[in-house]
Design an enzyme around this catalytic site. Structure first.
Site, PDB file in Angstrom:
ATOM      1  N   GLN A   1       0.825  -1.219   0.000  1.00 54.32           N
ATOM      2  CA  GLN A   1       0.000   0.000   0.000  1.00 54.32           C
ATOM      3  C   GLN A   1       0.858   1.268   0.000  1.00 54.32           C
ATOM      4  O   GLN A   1       1.806   1.387   0.770  1.00 54.32           O
ATOM      5  CB  GLN A   1      -0.917   0.030   1.211  1.00 54.32           C
ATOM      6  CG  GLN A   1      -1.921   1.174   1.116  1.00 54.32           C
ATOM      7  CD  GLN A   1      -2.873   1.236   2.289  1.00 54.32           C
ATOM      8  OE1 GLN A   1      -2.471   1.530   3.405  1.00 54.32           O
ATOM      9  NE2 GLN A   1      -4.146   0.963   2.035  1.00 54.32           N
TER      10      GLN A   1
ATOM     11  N   CYS B   1      -6.981   7.058   4.830  1.00 51.33           N
ATOM     12  CA  CYS B   1      -6.488   7.347   6.180  1.00 51.33           C
ATOM     13  C   CYS B   1      -7.001   8.718   6.657  1.00 51.33           C
ATOM     14  O   CYS B   1      -6.781   9.731   5.991  1.00 51.33           O
ATOM     15  CB  CYS B   1      -4.967   7.305   6.226  1.00 51.33           C
ATOM     16  SG  CYS B   1      -4.361   7.576   7.901  1.00 51.33           S
TER      17      CYS B   1
ATOM     18  N   LYS C   1      -7.968   1.877  -1.474  1.00 52.93           N
ATOM     19  CA  LYS C   1      -8.673   1.834  -0.187  1.00 52.93           C
ATOM     20  C   LYS C   1      -9.415   3.156  -0.060  1.00 52.93           C
ATOM     21  O   LYS C   1      -8.802   4.231  -0.172  1.00 52.93           O
ATOM     22  CB  LYS C   1      -7.645   1.689   0.938  1.00 52.93           C
ATOM     23  CG  LYS C   1      -8.214   1.843   2.336  1.00 52.93           C
ATOM     24  CD  LYS C   1      -8.926   0.581   2.779  1.00 52.93           C
ATOM     25  CE  LYS C   1      -9.542   0.733   4.164  1.00 52.93           C
ATOM     26  NZ  LYS C   1      -8.546   0.891   5.199  1.00 52.93           N
TER      27      LYS C   1
ATOM     28  N   ASN D   1     -15.699  -3.020   4.439  1.00 52.93           N
ATOM     29  CA  ASN D   1     -14.790  -2.916   5.577  1.00 52.93           C
ATOM     30  C   ASN D   1     -15.415  -2.034   6.663  1.00 52.93           C
ATOM     31  O   ASN D   1     -16.067  -1.048   6.362  1.00 52.93           O
ATOM     32  CB  ASN D   1     -13.451  -2.337   5.097  1.00 52.93           C
ATOM     33  CG  ASN D   1     -12.517  -1.991   6.245  1.00 52.93           C
ATOM     34  OD1 ASN D   1     -12.096  -0.845   6.372  1.00 52.93           O
ATOM     35  ND2 ASN D   1     -12.195  -2.950   7.076  1.00 52.93           N
ATOM     36  N   GLY D   2     -15.161  -2.445   7.892  1.00 52.52           N
ATOM     37  CA  GLY D   2     -15.568  -1.654   9.044  1.00 52.52           C
ATOM     38  C   GLY D   2     -16.336  -2.464  10.065  1.00 52.52           C
ATOM     39  O   GLY D   2     -17.416  -2.983   9.774  1.00 52.52           O
TER      40      GLY D   2
ATOM     41  N   GLY E   1      -9.831  -5.219   9.973  1.00 57.28           N
ATOM     42  CA  GLY E   1      -8.689  -4.522  10.570  1.00 57.28           C
ATOM     43  C   GLY E   1      -8.579  -4.846  12.042  1.00 57.28           C
ATOM     44  O   GLY E   1      -7.922  -5.797  12.458  1.00 57.28           O
ATOM     45  N   ARG E   2      -9.309  -4.079  12.868  1.00 58.87           N
ATOM     46  CA  ARG E   2      -9.200  -4.258  14.317  1.00 58.87           C
ATOM     47  C   ARG E   2      -9.678  -5.629  14.770  1.00 58.87           C
ATOM     48  O   ARG E   2      -9.144  -6.192  15.725  1.00 58.87           O
ATOM     49  CB  ARG E   2      -9.978  -3.142  15.024  1.00 58.87           C
ATOM     50  CG  ARG E   2      -9.317  -1.781  14.836  1.00 58.87           C
ATOM     51  CD  ARG E   2     -10.243  -0.663  15.218  1.00 58.87           C
ATOM     52  NE  ARG E   2     -11.451  -0.665  14.381  1.00 58.87           N
ATOM     53  CZ  ARG E   2     -12.520   0.042  14.604  1.00 58.87           C
ATOM     54  NH1 ARG E   2     -12.574   0.827  15.653  1.00 58.87           N
ATOM     55  NH2 ARG E   2     -13.564  -0.006  13.790  1.00 58.87           N
TER      56      ARG E   2
HETATM   57  C1  LIG Z   1      -3.834   1.066  14.240  1.00 52.44           C
HETATM   58  C2  LIG Z   1      -4.444   1.078  12.859  1.00 52.44           C
HETATM   59  C3  LIG Z   1      -3.615   1.197  11.744  1.00 52.44           C
HETATM   60  C4  LIG Z   1      -4.169   1.218  10.463  1.00 52.44           C
HETATM   61  N1  LIG Z   1      -3.353   1.317   9.372  1.00 52.44           N
HETATM   62  C5  LIG Z   1      -3.892   1.266   8.140  1.00 52.44           C
HETATM   63  C6  LIG Z   1      -3.058   1.304   6.980  1.00 52.44           C
HETATM   64  O1  LIG Z   1      -1.824   1.425   7.051  1.00 52.44           O
HETATM   65  N2  LIG Z   1      -3.671   1.237   5.773  1.00 52.44           N
HETATM   66  C7  LIG Z   1      -5.046   1.116   5.649  1.00 52.44           C
HETATM   67  O2  LIG Z   1      -5.549   1.023   4.537  1.00 52.44           O
HETATM   68  N3  LIG Z   1      -5.835   1.089   6.720  1.00 52.44           N
HETATM   69  C8  LIG Z   1      -5.298   1.161   7.947  1.00 52.44           C
HETATM   70  N4  LIG Z   1      -6.124   1.140   9.036  1.00 52.44           N
HETATM   71  C9  LIG Z   1      -7.592   1.123   8.847  1.00 52.44           C
HETATM   72  C10 LIG Z   1      -8.138  -0.301   8.769  1.00 52.44           C
HETATM   73  O3  LIG Z   1      -7.580  -0.976   7.663  1.00 52.44           O
HETATM   74  C11 LIG Z   1      -9.661  -0.320   8.599  1.00 52.44           C
HETATM   75  O4  LIG Z   1     -10.024   0.302   7.404  1.00 52.44           O
HETATM   76  C12 LIG Z   1     -10.403   0.381   9.720  1.00 52.44           C
HETATM   77  O5  LIG Z   1      -9.810   0.132  10.977  1.00 52.44           O
HETATM   78  C13 LIG Z   1     -11.878  -0.080   9.766  1.00 52.44           C
HETATM   79  O6  LIG Z   1     -11.957  -1.479   9.772  1.00 52.44           O
HETATM   80  P1  LIG Z   1     -12.059  -2.341  11.144  1.00 52.44           P
HETATM   81  O7  LIG Z   1     -13.308  -1.870  11.855  1.00 52.44           O
HETATM   82  O8  LIG Z   1     -12.138  -3.776  10.669  1.00 52.44           O
HETATM   83  O9  LIG Z   1     -10.829  -2.045  11.941  1.00 52.44           O
HETATM   84  C14 LIG Z   1      -5.584   1.124  10.312  1.00 52.44           C
HETATM   85  C15 LIG Z   1      -6.402   1.011  11.439  1.00 52.44           C
HETATM   86  C16 LIG Z   1      -5.860   0.988  12.705  1.00 52.44           C
HETATM   87  C17 LIG Z   1      -6.787   0.860  13.888  1.00 52.44           C
END
Ligand SMILES: Cc1cc2nc3c(=O)[nH]c(=O)nc-3n(C[C@H](O)[C@H](O)[C@H](O)COP(=O)(O)O)c2cc1C
Length: 288
Positions: A49, A79, A120, A184-185, A208-209
């Site tokens: 990415q 982001c 993204k 996603n989310g 993600g989380r």
């Molecule tokens: C600590 C942290 C770091 C993240 N770093 C990235 C990243 O480098 N690139 C990206 O596309 N999303 C990044 N995200 C966002 C996640 O990929 C995701 O889109 C977002 O957290 C929502 O999805 P979730 O509810 O499954 O976490 C990050 C999220 C967190 C919490």
């Protein structure tokens, strides 16, 4: 992620973003350094990415990574962090679908056939009213697939109604036509992943989380097996992590975080681990 990759818990490696730092283009040595951690599983598809706002720098960087064997480039237009958006990067770019189009097109033209270009997205900068335009911009520019986080940048991580999550993702899916959209989310279970695919028509999900607090989540979603990881799997995971952790205070704290995420904050394992010194902690998990 390394441990998850080595234990086959993920089907592909999606890296955190690498900033092209304005207009610069990384040198060969910098690219190789960035790719080194992923060599432990060279058979796993690697999607690298990038984040940036300069078409020349993004496209030259993407071409550089493509030359060294990544299977895909993903552009981060999602982001929401203040440090990132203040320099005109990440979700800030969603304010201008034209710019998103130009950057995506520049990268599509720069990488060879066979290397995918994906993006993204969030649902917008401060309103979800322009999902269709943003999604069309990346599709018209030639994006191969989309990861779509349903919140706007201004919403950061605040709660949004579940029905609104479905509405926004379904809108992105509809606008994308035959370009696959991964919803996603807030996905934390197999049931939620299945329900989201069913209700929005998205091609799949990205987590993600949920993955950070349950490294087996992706494997369970893919296999449809809702059973939690076995004790043997958890021990194997922590043993592998321990092997790659150094003996600094930072290393110990990081490993404790991993015990917490594997067993939970209220678990006996985490309570015991917190009370151990580093030597005892290593001995306990190396032998498990
Ligand atoms: C600590 C942290 C770091 C993240 N770093 C990235 C990243 O480098 N690139 C990206 O596309 N999303 C990044 N995200 C966002 C996640 O990929 C995701 O889109 C977002 O957290 C929502 O999805 P979730 O509810 O499954 O976490 C990050 C999220 C967190 C919490």
């Amino acid at each position: 992620m390394q441990a998850a990759a080595r234990l086959d818990l993920i089907p592909l490696w999606f890296t955190p973003f690498f900033s092209t730092g304005g207009v610069s283009v990384p040198k060969r040595a910098a690219i190789l350094r960035k790719l080194a951690p992923y060599r432990v599983r060279p058979d796993l598809p690697l999607v690298f990415q990038l984040i940036g706002h300069d078409a020349r720098s993004l496209s030259a960087t993407a071409a550089g990574f493509a030359e060294y064997g990544v299977q895909g480039i993903n552009l981060n237009f999602a982001c929401p962090s203040k440090t990132v958006t203040a320099s005109g990067n990440g979700a800030y770019l969603l304010r201008s679908p034209e710019t998103v189009f130009e950057l995506t097109q520049a990268v599509v033209e720069a990488v060879p056939d066979g290397v995918s270009v994906s993006v993204k997205l969030r649902a917008g900068w401060d309103s979800p009213d322009h999902i269709r335009e943003i999604v069309r911009a990346v599709c018209d520019a030639g994006a191969d697939w989309i990861v779509f986080h349903y919140r706007t940048a201004k919403e950061m991580y605040s709660p949004v109604d579940a029905s609104e999550r479905v509405r926004r993702i379904a809108c992105a899916v509809e606008a994308a036509g035959n370009v696959p959209v991964f919803g996603n989310g807030d996905i934390t279970s197999c049931a939620d992943a299945e329900a989201l695919v069913r209700s929005t028509g998205c091609a799949g999900v990205a987590v993600g989380r949920g993955f950070l607090s349950d490294p087996w989540l992706v494997r369970r979603i893919l296999s449809g097996d809702a059973n939690p990881a076995s004790e043997a799997e958890k021990s194997a995971f922590l043993r592998l992590l321990l092997a790659g952790t150094d003996s600094t205070k930072r290393g110990r704290n990081w490993f404790l975080e991993c015990v917490k995420m594997t067993y939970g904050a209220d678990s006996v394992e985490f309570r015991e681990a917190r009370e151990c010194d580093w030597g005892a902690l290593r001995a306990r998990w190396a032998e498990s």
